[in-house]
Structures are given as structure tokens and as C-alpha cells.
Design an enzyme around this catalytic site. Structure first.
Site, PDB file in Angstrom:
ATOM      1  N   ARG A 192      -6.021 -18.185 -60.629  1.00  0.00           N
ATOM      2  CA  ARG A 192      -4.815 -17.935 -61.633  1.00  0.00           C
ATOM      3  C   ARG A 192      -4.194 -19.267 -62.238  1.00  0.00           C
ATOM      4  O   ARG A 192      -4.015 -19.298 -63.229  1.00  0.00           O
ATOM      5  CB  ARG A 192      -3.953 -16.850 -60.837  1.00  0.00           C
ATOM      6  CG  ARG A 192      -4.458 -15.682 -60.557  1.00  0.00           C
ATOM      7  CD  ARG A 192      -3.550 -14.448 -60.092  1.00  0.00           C
ATOM      8  NE  ARG A 192      -2.803 -13.957 -61.374  1.00  0.00           N
ATOM      9  CZ  ARG A 192      -1.638 -14.196 -61.525  1.00  0.00           C
ATOM     10  NH1 ARG A 192      -0.941 -14.982 -60.746  1.00  0.00           N
ATOM     11  NH2 ARG A 192      -1.174 -13.707 -62.534  1.00  0.00           N
ATOM     12  N   CYS A 241     -14.771 -30.440 -59.137  1.00  0.00           N
ATOM     13  CA  CYS A 241     -14.636 -31.659 -60.002  1.00  0.00           C
ATOM     14  C   CYS A 241     -14.415 -31.135 -61.646  1.00  0.00           C
ATOM     15  O   CYS A 241     -15.264 -31.043 -62.543  1.00  0.00           O
ATOM     16  CB  CYS A 241     -16.299 -32.150 -60.346  1.00  0.00           C
ATOM     17  SG  CYS A 241     -16.816 -32.334 -58.607  1.00  0.00           S
TER      18      CYS A 241
HETATM   19  N1  LLP Z   1      -5.699  -0.196 -65.671  1.00  0.00           N
HETATM   20  C1  LLP Z   1      -6.221  -0.717 -66.647  1.00  0.00           C
HETATM   21  C2  LLP Z   1      -7.116  -0.198 -67.437  1.00  0.00           C
HETATM   22  C3  LLP Z   1      -6.137  -2.055 -66.381  1.00  0.00           C
HETATM   23  O1  LLP Z   1      -6.994  -3.170 -67.277  1.00  0.00           O
HETATM   24  C4  LLP Z   1      -5.516  -2.846 -65.275  1.00  0.00           C
HETATM   25  C5  LLP Z   1      -5.463  -4.359 -65.354  1.00  0.00           C
HETATM   26  C6  LLP Z   1      -4.780  -2.026 -64.563  1.00  0.00           C
HETATM   27  C7  LLP Z   1      -4.863  -0.972 -64.722  1.00  0.00           C
HETATM   28  C8  LLP Z   1      -3.901  -2.953 -63.464  1.00  0.00           C
HETATM   29  O2  LLP Z   1      -3.051  -3.642 -63.901  1.00  0.00           O
HETATM   30  P1  LLP Z   1      -1.870  -4.277 -63.006  1.00  0.00           P
HETATM   31  O3  LLP Z   1      -0.954  -2.761 -62.330  1.00  0.00           O
HETATM   32  O4  LLP Z   1      -2.417  -4.802 -61.697  1.00  0.00           O
HETATM   33  O5  LLP Z   1      -1.096  -4.884 -63.823  1.00  0.00           O
HETATM   34  N2  LLP Z   1      -6.102 -11.274 -63.764  1.00  0.00           N
HETATM   35  C9  LLP Z   1      -5.179 -10.988 -64.463  1.00  0.00           C
HETATM   36  C10 LLP Z   1      -4.766  -9.570 -64.567  1.00  0.00           C
HETATM   37  C11 LLP Z   1      -5.739  -8.909 -65.419  1.00  0.00           C
HETATM   38  C12 LLP Z   1      -5.291  -7.224 -65.485  1.00  0.00           C
HETATM   39  C13 LLP Z   1      -6.432  -6.664 -66.140  1.00  0.00           C
HETATM   40  N3  LLP Z   1      -6.187  -5.044 -66.134  1.00  0.00           N
HETATM   41  C14 LLP Z   1      -4.009 -11.766 -63.449  1.00  0.00           C
HETATM   42  O6  LLP Z   1      -4.271 -12.303 -62.576  1.00  0.00           O
HETATM   43  O7  LLP Z   1      -2.811 -11.744 -64.043  1.00  0.00           O
END
Ligand code: LLP
Length: 422
Positions: A312, A342
Site C-alpha cells: 500500500r 531492490c
Molecule cells: N465491493 C466491491 C465491488 C469492491 O470492488 C470493493 C473493493 C469492496 C466491495 C470492498 O471495499 P472496502 O469496503 O474494502 O472499501 N487495494 C486498495 C483497495 C481496493 C478496493 C477494491 N474494491 C487499498 O489497499 O486501499
């Protein structure tokens, strides 16, 4: 209530000193608190108790099987985006009728697996997917419950990489097209248009974008009812933000309240897909200081955890609080906390004022339960780390650290090389 706190200057997770776990499992590792995770889920679920609803925990945030079993035990459901996540959810005992499936690129094998498993709803995200599903359902002669993920064209004012509901994003279907597909769907014998869904982004810190989204989804539901299409489920996705530093995210109760108010009593089952808000602050990442490296004008704290373990900071320039496992009086220092990989992009903190640390000391990187382990890789042939769950005064390794053999498992030497080597 914080289950990661100092007691007599030592960092504890619930009733276990972090140092004792490190001694047993080595470093680096992810550490989860059962009490935090279970409480976050029940607070979120409880906030919606006024409405018929299912909380479908978003596996992508953290799919560890032990956590999924806690969800299953708490009568939760799952939001999945791949065949692998479907397997994990079922494997953990989450009932199929509480599983919803989103994602822009579901393959026909994945769709078939979902249909055979009898999941609650497939959220389709393109015309192409609609056609594939049409063919598959006819061939399998199985009634498939479908929703269309609509793109509500809302700016949730979050990081551009995690914004999903804008016209320029790849997700969802614009309303004009969705309305037409719904009508086409209703004449299909094996497709049941049971829901409508959307997800506008992640780490959202204001309620307004949710109010806008739900208000516009309500209009769409009413329009569909006008065509005689009576959707029964509204999936509003995930996205509620958390505190990493000094953010003040909405309380789940307030979130539920505005959703309830914007929706009114329209006789619908609400589906929620929270990920980060449940697991983000349920986990920390523990790493060990290897070296203090002083160069002209810069101090590097080199630790044994790296961007392959926690991407992140490198990927989104995300901020994670960093604290020593042993609290004592220390001078602070402005440093870069970096890993052994690296790449100059391999850092966990940049130009950060941190407590002065010595080689061999343990450091905790906070708020790493969501999108931490889930996004880890084997880059630089680093073994994926262990995951540990604490409950009360006990800890459990819920995933072993990988071995060197794990790194080459599945690789094969082609026969011509075998022969030439001998
Ligand atoms: N539903 C759908 C269709 C999604 O695409 C996502 C997240 C969620 C639910 C869950 O979202 P949350 O409640 O966790 O915000 N890797 C990134 C976050 C990517 C989120 C992708 N979709 C980070 O580390 O911030």
C-alpha cells in the site's frame, strides 16, 4: 476499545505480548485481533438491524480462512470477485445463498462454478457478461439470480486508484444500457433479475457520496418496477473508510441511518459489502529492524518487511502509523523505513518522524488488516509471511510462513533441459 495497546511499555494484542509471538513465529508477520474483527463485524451488522439486510464481507480485503470462519459463525455472507474467492468462502462454511459475486471479468468457468454453487446473486458488469450468462443459464437449465452493477457516476473523493463509480472507470454499466438489459433479461427463461448493485469506491470518509448513490439507485429501482421488473435486493457495495492517521470516518450507525433515510420503505433487502471497515484496524504488521543506514543527509531504517508483504505505501503512497513494539523514552528522527527489495519504491514510510530505533528491535505497522496480506507477493523470491490470530491470552498461527520449497512448488524443468543437465 483498542485491542492493540501498550501495557507497561510493551505492545500487546489483546492479552498477548507481541514480542512473545515474534519469538515463536519469527518476523515479519501479520497479527490479527479476534475481538476487534468480531466486534467490527457485529457493530456494522447491528447498525443495519432496522432493515432486512445481509452483510457480505468483502473477501478481497483479507481472505484468511480463520477470519472467514468468524464471519460464517456471525451469520455473515461474502462478497467475492473470483472463482478462488468463491472456493474460499464456501470452504469456510459461508452459505451459498449469502454470497454475491461482482467483478468486471468473470470467465465462463467462474460463472458456471457460481451457478452450480447456487449463490445469492451474480452482479453483471458488461453486456458481454450478460450474453455469456444467457448462454450458460440456457445450457445448464438453471435459473440464475442476477443483478446489474450500475455505474452511478458519483465522485467519492478518494484515491483515484480506488474510485470506481465514475463514468471513466471500467466498472459497472451506465443506466441507459442497464435499463435496456434488464428488460431483455426479463424475457429470458433462466435469468431472474432479482437485484441492482453498485460500489462507488473505497476508503470513503463522507456520507454524501453514499446518499447520492442510494438516492439514484432508488430512482432506478422505482423505474424498473414501472416496467414490471421487481428487484428485491439492493447491493450498495462497500467503501466505508477507516482511520489510518487522523481521518474521521463516519460511524457505521450514521452510515446505516443515511442509507435507511435515503431509501425509505421500499421493501427491499439491502446487501452490504464492507471490507476495510471490518478488517483494516483488526490487523498490524510486525517487522524487525535490520540496519540503520546513514547516508549524506538521510537516515534509512532497513527492516525485514517489504513492499511484497505490504504494497500500500508503494502503490498508493498510503500512510500507515509505525510504532515500536517496546515503548520507552526516545528521541525522534526523520527517516525512510524501507525493506530489502531492490527497488527505490520499496518503502513502508518516507520522510517520517519516527521514534529512534535500534537494530534488532520490533516495529508495528498499524492498520494493515485490509489489503495487506491480500496484496502480498513473492517478489524477489521472498517467502510470504505468517499470519497470526490472537484471541484473549492465546495466539494461533492461521497461516504458516512459506518455505523455500513453497517458492518452487509447481515449477517444472522441461525435458530438454533435464537431459542436457545430466
Ligand atoms: N465491493 C466491491 C465491488 C469492491 O470492488 C470493493 C473493493 C469492496 C466491495 C470492498 O471495499 P472496502 O469496503 O474494502 O472499501 N487495494 C486498495 C483497495 C481496493 C478496493 C477494491 N474494491 C487499498 O489497499 O486501499
Amino acid at each position: 476499545m483498542d485491542y492493540f495497546e501498550y501495557r507497561d511499555g510493551k505492545l500487546f494484542c489483546e492479552d498477548v505480548p507481541v514480542k512473545a509471538i515474534a519469538k515463536k513465529v519469527g518476523t515479519p508477520f501479520y497479527l490479527y485481533s479476534y475481538a476487534t474483527f468480531a466486534r467490527h463485524f457485529s457493530v456494522f451488522d447491528g447498525a443495519f438491524s432496522q432493515m432486512p439486510h445481509i452483510v457480505c464481507y468483502s473477501l478481497k480485503a483479507n481472505p484468511n480462512g480463520a477470519l472467514l470462519k468468524i464471519i460464517a459463525k456471525s451469520s455473515g455472507g461474502a462478497d467475492i470477485v473470483s472463482g478462488g474467492e468463491l472456493f474460499r468462502a464456501l470452504n469456510a462454511g459461508i452459505p451459498a445463498d449469502k454470497i454475491v459475486y461482482s467483478g468486471v471479468g468473470k470467465s465462463s468457468e467462474e460463472l458456471r462454478y457460481a451457478i452450480e454453487s447456487g449463490i445469492r446473486m451474480i452482479n453483471i458488469e458488461s453486456e458481454g457478461e450478460f450474453k455469456t450468462l444467457k448462454k450458460l443459464s440456457r445450457k445448464m437449465k438453471r435459473k440464475v439470480p442476477v443483478s446489474i452493477r450500475v455505474n452511478p457516476e458519483i465522485d467519492p473523493k478518494t484515491h483515484p486508484y480506488i474510485t470506481t463509480g465514475l463514468k471513466k472507470n471500467k466498472f459497472g454499466i451506465l443506466w441507459e444500457d442497464a435499463a435496456r438489459i434488464y428488460r431483455e433479461m426479463s424475457s429470458e427463461e433462466y435469468l431472474a433479475p432479482v437485484g441492482i448493485s453498485s460500489h462507488i469506491g473505497s476508503q470513503i470518509l463522507e456520507l454524501d457520496p453514499f446518499i447520492e448513490a442510494v438516492t439514484s439507485l432508488k430512482k432506478m429501482i422505482l423505474e424498473l418496477r414501472g416496467y414490471g421488473i421487481g428487484v428485491e435486493m439492493l447491493d450498495i457495495g462497500g467503501g466505508l473508510g477507516i482511520t489510518y492517521k487522523d481521518e474521521l470516518p463516519p460511524d457505521p450507525k450514521d452510515y446505516a441511518k443515511v442509507v435507511n433515510e435515503s431509501l425509505g420503505n421500499i421493501g427491499i433487502t439491502l446487501i452490504l459489502e464492507p471490507g476495510r471497515v471490518i478488517v483494516g484496524n483488526s490487523g498490524i504488521f510486525i517487522t524487525k529492524m535490520l540496519y540503520v543506514k546513514q547516508t549524506a543527509g538521510k537516515t534509512f531504517y532497513i527492516v525485514d518487511g517489504a513492499m511484497n508483504d505490504l504494497v500500500r505505501p508503494s502503490l498508493y503512497n498510503a500512510y500507515h502509523d509505525i510504532i515500536p513494539v517496546e515503548q520507552k523514552k526516545r528521541k525522534t528522527k526523520v527517516v525512510d523505513l524501507v525493506g530489502p527489495i531492490c527497488e527505490s519504491g520499496d518503502f513502508l514510510a518516507k520522510d517520517r518522524e519516527l521514534a529512534g530505533l535500534k537494530e534488532g528491535e520490533l516495529v508495528a505497522v498499524k492498520s494493515t488488516g485490509a489489503y495487506g496480506y491480500a496484496m502480498s507477493s513473492n517478489y524477489n523470491s521472498r517467502r510470504r509471511v505468517a499470519e497470526v490470530l490472537v484471541r484473549g491470552d492465546q495466539f494461533f498461527v492461521v497461516r504458516k510462513r512459506e518455505t523455500f520449497k513453497d517458492l518452487v512448488r509447481g515449477e517444472k524443468t522441461p525435458s530438454f533441459l533435464e537431459a542436457e543437465i545430466k
